[in-house]
Design a protein around this motif. Structure first.
Motif, short mmCIF file in Angstrom:
data_model
loop_
_atom_site.label_atom_id
_atom_site.label_comp_id
_atom_site.label_asym_id
_atom_site.label_seq_id
_atom_site.Cartn_x
_atom_site.Cartn_y
_atom_site.Cartn_z
N GLN A 171 28.11 21.40 64.56
CA GLN A 171 29.34 21.05 65.51
C GLN A 171 30.54 21.93 65.00
O GLN A 171 31.39 22.46 65.60
N ARG A 172 30.70 22.06 63.50
CA ARG A 172 32.00 22.79 62.98
C ARG A 172 31.70 24.36 63.37
O ARG A 172 32.71 25.26 63.54
N ALA A 173 30.46 24.84 63.36
CA ALA A 173 30.20 26.24 63.64
C ALA A 173 30.48 26.51 65.34
O ALA A 173 31.20 27.37 65.59
N LEU A 174 30.19 25.36 65.94
CA LEU A 174 30.47 25.46 67.50
C LEU A 174 32.12 25.59 67.64
O LEU A 174 32.64 26.35 68.53
N GLU A 175 32.79 24.76 66.74
CA GLU A 175 34.24 24.71 66.85
C GLU A 175 34.78 25.99 66.22
O GLU A 175 36.18 26.23 66.24
N GLY A 176 34.05 26.82 65.61
CA GLY A 176 34.75 28.07 64.84
C GLY A 176 35.12 27.65 63.41
O GLY A 176 35.89 28.68 63.07
N ARG A 177 35.02 26.34 63.05
CA ARG A 177 35.43 26.16 61.60
C ARG A 177 34.43 26.87 60.76
O ARG A 177 35.06 27.11 59.52
N TYR A 178 33.38 26.96 61.00
CA TYR A 178 32.37 27.68 60.26
C TYR A 178 31.89 28.97 61.12
O TYR A 178 32.01 28.89 62.24
N LEU A 179 31.70 30.01 60.15
CA LEU A 179 31.15 31.10 60.66
C LEU A 179 29.59 31.15 60.76
O LEU A 179 29.17 31.10 59.83
N ARG A 180 29.19 31.22 61.98
CA ARG A 180 27.65 31.29 62.01
C ARG A 180 27.16 32.71 62.06
O ARG A 180 27.51 33.47 62.94
N LEU A 181 26.29 32.90 61.27
CA LEU A 181 25.47 34.13 60.84
C LEU A 181 24.20 33.88 61.35
O LEU A 181 23.22 33.38 60.59
N VAL B 2 31.01 30.16 50.41
CA VAL B 2 30.28 29.28 50.62
C VAL B 2 29.22 29.57 51.55
O VAL B 2 29.55 29.87 52.74
N LEU B 3 28.06 29.65 51.13
CA LEU B 3 26.88 29.96 52.25
C LEU B 3 25.90 28.73 52.61
O LEU B 3 25.55 27.94 51.68
N LEU B 4 25.77 28.06 53.77
CA LEU B 4 24.90 27.11 54.13
C LEU B 4 23.82 27.65 54.79
O LEU B 4 23.97 28.15 55.79
N GLY B 5 22.60 27.65 54.31
CA GLY B 5 21.71 28.24 55.06
C GLY B 5 20.68 27.00 55.44
O GLY B 5 20.45 26.13 54.67
N SER B 6 20.05 27.43 56.74
CA SER B 6 19.00 26.37 57.41
C SER B 6 18.70 27.03 58.50
O SER B 6 19.09 27.84 59.37
N ALA B 7 17.41 26.44 58.89
CA ALA B 7 16.74 26.76 60.09
C ALA B 7 17.32 25.75 61.08
O ALA B 7 17.20 26.00 62.31
N THR C 125 33.97 39.22 53.92
CA THR C 125 35.20 38.99 54.40
C THR C 125 35.57 37.76 55.07
O THR C 125 36.84 37.45 55.30
N ALA C 126 34.56 36.73 54.98
CA ALA C 126 34.77 35.57 55.71
C ALA C 126 35.84 34.60 54.85
O ALA C 126 35.85 34.52 53.78
N ARG C 127 36.78 33.98 55.66
CA ARG C 127 37.65 33.09 55.17
C ARG C 127 37.22 31.55 55.49
O ARG C 127 37.84 30.70 55.12
N ARG C 128 36.10 31.37 55.95
CA ARG C 128 35.50 30.11 56.01
C ARG C 128 34.25 29.98 55.57
O ARG C 128 33.42 30.99 55.44
N PRO C 129 33.63 28.64 55.62
CA PRO C 129 32.22 28.56 55.28
C PRO C 129 31.27 29.28 56.39
O PRO C 129 31.63 29.34 57.21
N VAL C 130 30.29 29.76 55.44
CA VAL C 130 29.28 30.45 56.45
C VAL C 130 28.15 29.78 56.60
O VAL C 130 27.44 29.09 55.61
N LEU C 131 27.52 29.57 57.86
CA LEU C 131 26.23 28.97 58.26
C LEU C 131 25.27 30.13 58.52
O LEU C 131 25.51 30.88 59.42
N LEU C 132 24.43 30.40 57.49
CA LEU C 132 23.21 31.36 57.75
C LEU C 132 22.06 30.63 58.63
O LEU C 132 21.45 30.07 57.93
N HIS C 133 21.98 31.05 59.73
CA HIS C 133 21.23 30.23 60.71
C HIS C 133 20.01 31.03 60.72
O HIS C 133 20.00 32.09 61.59
N GLY C 134 18.85 30.62 60.35
CA GLY C 134 17.42 31.45 60.59
C GLY C 134 16.40 30.97 60.00
O GLY C 134 16.45 29.80 59.16
#
Ligand code: ADP
Ligand code: ZN
Ligand code: ZN
Length: 679
Positions: A307-317, A294-299, A156-165
């Protein structure tokens, strides 16, 4: 309005010889935009792509030339693809045709319409039935809570997703599920990885999960014929999955429904020559434009992404736990200053580290040792007169390679046999200074008698298949200790590794490159992730760091596996210094036989830039290695707090630079690098 008979065609001309490299041609047929054509240009015939004619395009010249041929057999490159190219060309300050033709498979331009038609027909029939759909349903693990939550959010995300793990937290499983969802809706999925040779396991997992789907790869290691075939399969919509390196971001995929960028922080997503694009940033743009996930994956996300995740422009999962509950390896910092003084400089490895490696060998486990310097020693040195093995063509030292007794320049490739005696004073006693992977391997073999010590770096993996063969030996347990460069830290799923050590990582802490600490932290976290992927072994897994600065905050954050603390500290520094992600940068680079020529060009360029409010142009400076292969290099930093202000300034500046270049005959090359990685 397209005037009947007049077509705009994108051709490979430098940007400002005409508007964005679009030229007008006469055509008897009406060809839709995106059609490949061949057109006359000067006395040559060149490939081109029919493009929209700009509404404000000047009327075509009276002596309009006719296009030579149209490749109508190929379905036109669609609007979405052309928009991506147009955006990238404008953002990275290149010509549309220049970029478009550079990212198409080179072999495409060799075919005429008849041969192309034949090729396409063969492809369609060959690829049509696909692998048997009767293959057994592949096993899929039950998702854990975090993965399930992530997958639901992605839907359902309408913004880029940061898959953080961290490594082993199950990111790839989430990619597979997201791809599954896209494929079952009849869409295509694009998966970008930093280096495909280093991630055969990822490719294998996608292939195993989707046995009835057609997957193709796109990267520079393919033969031209393979690359054309794979590109065509994606373009025709036959391939459901495209797995590739940065150039794959430009794949034409008419049903694109998902983009995954694995290890999104990796510098190799930025192209370092020609159009210096960031495949990650373009992927985000492309997904946004299409309204797809779009999924951006990284540890260790890039600080831009974080920074974009902190600003809410990307969704951090977050995926905070490793599958199987394995702990992250304990990080042990070895304070090199506390080793007995007389041994500090001779010791390759601190005695406790050496002992820990020995214990691994006894238990049949493996150790990885990272040293970011290949060759035997970074420089040869004469103790009598102070001579050092400089490169005659570069402002750099030549590296001593012991195996073939050469001195080799890693910048220009200039290589010579090692001299018997000092070329300056004849002293016979010239000695290597410092240590590279080759020497570390040699020293380890001496320190650990009987151990099987192997090395993996750009030197040992040159031949075809050499990398796969060496990785195979590691997986098969034929190696006890593996020495190598950062190549080792990327992607491999080494099940028997329970110890990873960074032998000498301190240099990056004090580098003039502001991104060096970010890269070091990512490298060490990723390397730590190599150890103990097997949950059963995780408890005894260790990451060792030999350092002269054990209290450095970067190492403290590493010890605590605390990416967020590290990122917060780095972002505070970047904010204070006015560096990305809080500012936008571009570099103007100039190369000439003499530094004066390059400097004169840059000075005049700076004068042209004067008067752009909100943009700072810094004085020209040499890069860390200022001379390579007898060419002097200089660069000039352009900075703005606003990306769009910088973009407007660059667009206004470039035509002047093209004119300027014509007046500076001695200039060999110049280029603008937007969002440069290294400054
Ligand atoms: P990452 O991409 O973050 O390194 P992976 O997706 O590769 O993590 O997962 C690590 C290992 O755990 C893989 O062997 C994978 O098959 C397995 N795995 C992933 N998710 C699950 C799950 N929900 N249940 C069981 N095993 C899983
Ligand atoms: Zn000498
Ligand atoms: Zn050189």
């Amino acid at each position: 309005m397209i005037r009947p008979g007049v077509l705009s065609v994108a051709v490979e001309t430098p940007r400002h010889s005409s508007v964005g490299g679009l030229l007008d041609y006469a055509s008897e047929q009406t060809l839709p935009p995106g059609t490949l054509v061949r057109v006359p240009l000067g006395r040559r015939e060149v490939p081109g792509i029919v493009w929209e004619r700009a509404a404000d395009a000047p009327p075509p010249p009276a002596d309009l030339r006719s296009l030579t041929a149209a490749l109508s057999a190929l379905p036109p490159l669609d609007t979405e693809w052309r928009e991506l190219i147009a955006f990238a060309a404008s953002y990275y300050q290149r010509g549309i045709g220049e970029l478009a033709l550079a990212v198409l498979p080179p072999d495409l331009r060799k075919l005429d319409d008849t041969r192309l038609a034949r090729r396409l027909k063969r492809l369609v029939t060959a690829a049509a039935p696909g692998p048997t759909a009767a293959a057994p349903e592949p096993a899929r693990p039950e998702l854990n809570d975090e993965q399930a939550a992530a997958l639901a959010a992605i839907a359902t995300a309408r913004r880029p997703v940061l898959l953080h793990g961290v490594t082993g937290s199950g990111k790839t499983e989430v990619y597979l599920r997201a791809a599954d969802a896209a494929l079952s809706q009849g869409r295509q999925a694009l998966v970008l990885v930093p280096e495909i040779n280093l991630t055969p396991q990822l490719e294998a997992r996608f292939a195993a999960r989707f046995p009835a789907r057609l997957m193709v790869s796109l990267h520079s290691g393919l033969t031209p014929a393979q690359r054309l075939r794979h590109w065509l399969l994606a373009h025709l919509g036959r391939a459901d999955l495209v797995l590739g390196t940065r150039l794959a971001v430009f794949a034409s995929m008419p049903r694109l429904g998902l983009i995954v960028i694995d290890e999104e922080h990796d510098p190799s997503f930025k192209q370092q020559e020609g159009a210096r694009y960031s495949a990650r940033d373009l992927a985000v743009w492309r997904a946004h434009r299409l309204g797809i996930a779009v999924l951006l994956g990284s540890a260790t996300p890039s600080l831009e992404t974080w920074q974009r995740a902190l600003e809410g422009r990307y969704l951090r999962l977050p995926l905070d736990r490793r599958i199987g509950g394995g702990a992250m390896p304990a990080v042990r910092l070895v304070d090199m200053a506390r080793l007995p003084r007389e041994t500090q400089h001779e010791r390759v490895l601190a005695p406790p580290l050496l002992q820990a490696i020995g214990e691994r060998i006894e238990r049949g486990e493996q150790s990885l040792l990272l040293l970011n310097r290949r060759g035997y020693a970074p420089v040869l040195h004469c103790g009598a007169c102070g001579w050092k093995s400089g490169c005659a063509h570069c402002s750099a030292w030549r590296v001593f390679h012991k195996a073939d007794r050469t001195l080799r320049c890693h910048h220009c490739g200039f290589a010579e046999r090692v001299p018997r005696a000092c070329p300056d004073c004849g002293n016979l006693d010239i000695a290597p200074l410092g240590r590279g992977t080759e020497k570390l391997q040699e020293q380890l073999a001496a320190l650990l008698p009987g151990a099987r010590v192997a090395r993996l770096d750009a030197d040992t993996t040159r031949g075809a298949g050499a990398l796969q063969q060496q990785l195979g030996a590691v997986h098969a347990g034929e190696v006890d200790v593996l020495v190598g460069t950062q190549m080792l830290a990327k992607g491999h799923d080494f099940r028997r590794v329970t110890l990873v050590a960074a032998v000498n990582p301190d240099a990056a802490l004090f580098s003039s490159d502001f991104r060096a600490p970010e890269r070091l932290f990512a490298l060490l976290m990723q390397a730590a992730g190599r150890a103990g992927r097997d949950a059963a072994q995780a408890a005894r897994s260790e990451m060792w760091v030999q350092t002269w600065h054990p209290r450095h905050p970067l190492y403290a954050a590493l010890k605590a596996h605390d990416y967020e603390a590290y990122a917060a500290a780095q972002l505070a520094e970047r904010r204070a210094a006015g560096l990305p992600p809080f500012a936008s940068l571009a570099l103007l680079r100039a190369e000439a036989r003499s530094a004066d020529v390059a400097r004169a060009f840059l000075h005049e360029a700076a004068a042209l830039a004067a008067g752009h409010a909100g943009v700072t142009v810094y004085p020209p400076v040499p890069p860390p290695v200022s001379r390579v292969a007898d060419v002097e290099r200089l660069q000039m930093l352009v900075e703005s707090a606003s990306r769009s202000v910088l973009q407007r300034m660059l667009a206004a500046w470039l035509p002047g630079l093209h004119e300027l270049r014509a007046r500076h005959k001695g200039l060999l090359r110049w280029a603008v690098d937007v969002d440069p990685l290294a400054i």
